[in-house]
Motif scaffolding. Structure first.
Motif, PDB file in Angstrom:
ATOM      1  N   ARG A  35       7.905  -6.231   4.981  1.00  0.00           N
ATOM      2  CA  ARG A  35       7.949  -5.024   4.139  1.00  0.00           C
ATOM      3  C   ARG A  35       8.845  -3.979   4.793  1.00  0.00           C
ATOM      4  O   ARG A  35       8.769  -3.765   6.012  1.00  0.00           O
ATOM      5  N   TYR A  37      10.052  -0.003   4.843  1.00  0.00           N
ATOM      6  CA  TYR A  37       9.762   1.381   4.483  1.00  0.00           C
ATOM      7  C   TYR A  37      10.847   2.250   5.110  1.00  0.00           C
ATOM      8  O   TYR A  37      11.013   2.259   6.334  1.00  0.00           O
ATOM      9  N   ASN A  40      13.067   0.615   7.632  1.00  0.00           N
ATOM     10  CA  ASN A  40      12.449   0.013   8.814  1.00  0.00           C
ATOM     11  C   ASN A  40      11.550  -1.160   8.415  1.00  0.00           C
ATOM     12  O   ASN A  40      10.870  -1.106   7.389  1.00  0.00           O
ATOM     13  N   PHE A  42       8.306  -3.041   8.719  1.00  0.00           N
ATOM     14  CA  PHE A  42       6.952  -2.688   9.133  1.00  0.00           C
ATOM     15  C   PHE A  42       6.338  -3.824   9.946  1.00  0.00           C
ATOM     16  O   PHE A  42       6.313  -4.975   9.529  1.00  0.00           O
ATOM     17  N   THR A 205      -1.035  -7.231   7.495  1.00  0.00           N
ATOM     18  CA  THR A 205      -1.770  -6.041   7.052  1.00  0.00           C
ATOM     19  C   THR A 205      -3.219  -6.112   7.502  1.00  0.00           C
ATOM     20  O   THR A 205      -3.834  -5.083   7.805  1.00  0.00           O
ATOM     21  N   THR A 241       0.997  -8.010   2.655  1.00  0.00           N
ATOM     22  CA  THR A 241       2.219  -7.259   2.924  1.00  0.00           C
ATOM     23  C   THR A 241       2.701  -6.501   1.693  1.00  0.00           C
ATOM     24  O   THR A 241       3.135  -5.359   1.792  1.00  0.00           O
ATOM     25  N   GLU A 244      -0.477  -4.074   0.315  1.00  0.00           N
ATOM     26  CA  GLU A 244      -0.975  -3.091   1.284  1.00  0.00           C
ATOM     27  C   GLU A 244      -2.496  -3.159   1.281  1.00  0.00           C
ATOM     28  O   GLU A 244      -3.056  -4.148   1.736  1.00  0.00           O
ATOM     29  N   LYS A 275       0.670   5.226   8.246  1.00  0.00           N
ATOM     30  CA  LYS A 275       1.342   4.337   9.215  1.00  0.00           C
ATOM     31  C   LYS A 275       2.721   3.918   8.715  1.00  0.00           C
ATOM     32  O   LYS A 275       3.648   3.766   9.509  1.00  0.00           O
ATOM     33  N   THR A 276       2.850   3.708   7.418  1.00  0.00           N
ATOM     34  CA  THR A 276       4.143   3.271   6.884  1.00  0.00           C
ATOM     35  C   THR A 276       5.190   4.379   6.915  1.00  0.00           C
ATOM     36  O   THR A 276       6.374   4.098   6.766  1.00  0.00           O
TER      37      THR A 276
END
Length: 278
Positions: A35, A37, A40, A42, A205, A241, A244, A275-276
């Motif tokens: 994933r 975000y 970046n 994750f 996750t 993933t 979420e 966190k994301t």
């Protein structure tokens, strides 16, 4: 759109697969979905650790460090100009004449490309309905292999009957996970999920949720839930993933928390979203 094929970046319409690729003929390979975000990846290290584990368990000789895979994935993102979305990656044992035993002198084949993924806001805000389906998968669900036939059959069964996801259970009535997700129950303030053994995939996750529970001082227990336990749950949710964290409001005719989203699920989801963004 650029695709990473082995060590080269090529256009998607040029990314062909040989008819004797063992991934095509036997499902002899592994995969990961990452994933993104804000550009970046994750939990990249955790994904790569699991990829190495799957490759090792299937004895596919692909050294991700030697291939500088981490740098290649970042280059793939930059070439495609993706900020929010995902990456699908698979590595097969390679191309060889069709024969069941592992071939000699074969070269693993890698394909990776970006995919559109967005936060499932509606499902997170309103929760989802689920249905129970017997878990008839093979006994090494801890390997993220290309063999997903029963997963897609269970997902299709859910779809045909108007459900969001199937919750799988083994013949001894033990809940394992969803067809494409991990399953969590909450009872008396404790988050409960199946132990990370060969009967489930240890989701990335799922790992993040375990960390979040520690940060929020929410008790987290890896313990088998049975079908009978479902009646007693105060809350339930799914993770993956792409999903979420998604609340579960019903499991067949069982209404979870009166169909409302529970406080612990909300806390975990809120912390996950934070966190994301970090």
């Amino acid at each position: 759109m650029f695709v990473l094929k082995n060590d080269q970046f090529i256009r998607r319409n040029e990314a062909t697969i040989d008819i004797e690729d063992r991934g095509h003929q036997f499902g002899d390979g592994v995969y990961e979905v990452f994933r993104l975000y804000n550009g970046n990846i994750f939990m990249l290290s955790e994904h790569l650790d699991r990829l190495v584990y799957s490759l090792t368990e299937l004895k596919i000789p692909y050294d991700i460090s030697k291939k500088a895979l981490k740098n290649q994935l970042h280059e793939l993102i930059n070439k495609n100009g993706v900020k929010d979305g995902g990456i699908y990656l698979q590595i097969t044992r390679g191309v060889a004449p069709r024969s069941h035993p592992f071939p000699q002198d074969v070269h693993p084949q890698l394909i990776a490309y970006t995919i559109p993924v967005s936060r499932p806001t509606e499902a997170q805000e309103n929760g989802v309905n689920t249905t129970l389906v017997e878990d008839l998968r093979w006994g090494r669900c801890d390997i993220k292999s290309l063999n997903l036939l029963w997963n897609i059959m269970a997902k299709q069964q859910a779809k045909e009957h108007g459900y969001f996801e199937s919750i799988l259970y083994r013949s001894e009535q033990h809940i394992t996970e969803g067809s494409s997700s991990n399953f969590f129950g909450v009872k008396e303030g404790v988050v409960i999920t199946h132990p990370a053994n060969r009967f489930i995939l240890n989701g990335i996750t799922r790992i993040a949720i375990k960390q979040i529970c520690s940060e929020l001082h929410i008790p987290f227990k890896e313990q088998i839930l049975t079908l009978n336990d479902l009646q007693q749950l105060d809350e339930a949710f799914l993770s993956s993933t792409t999903l979420e964290v998604v609340p579960v409001t019903s499991i067949d005719d069982i209404q979870v928390n009166g169909g409302a989203i529970g406080d612990i699920t909300k806390q975990i989801l809120e912390q996950f979203i934070l966190k994301t963004k970090s």
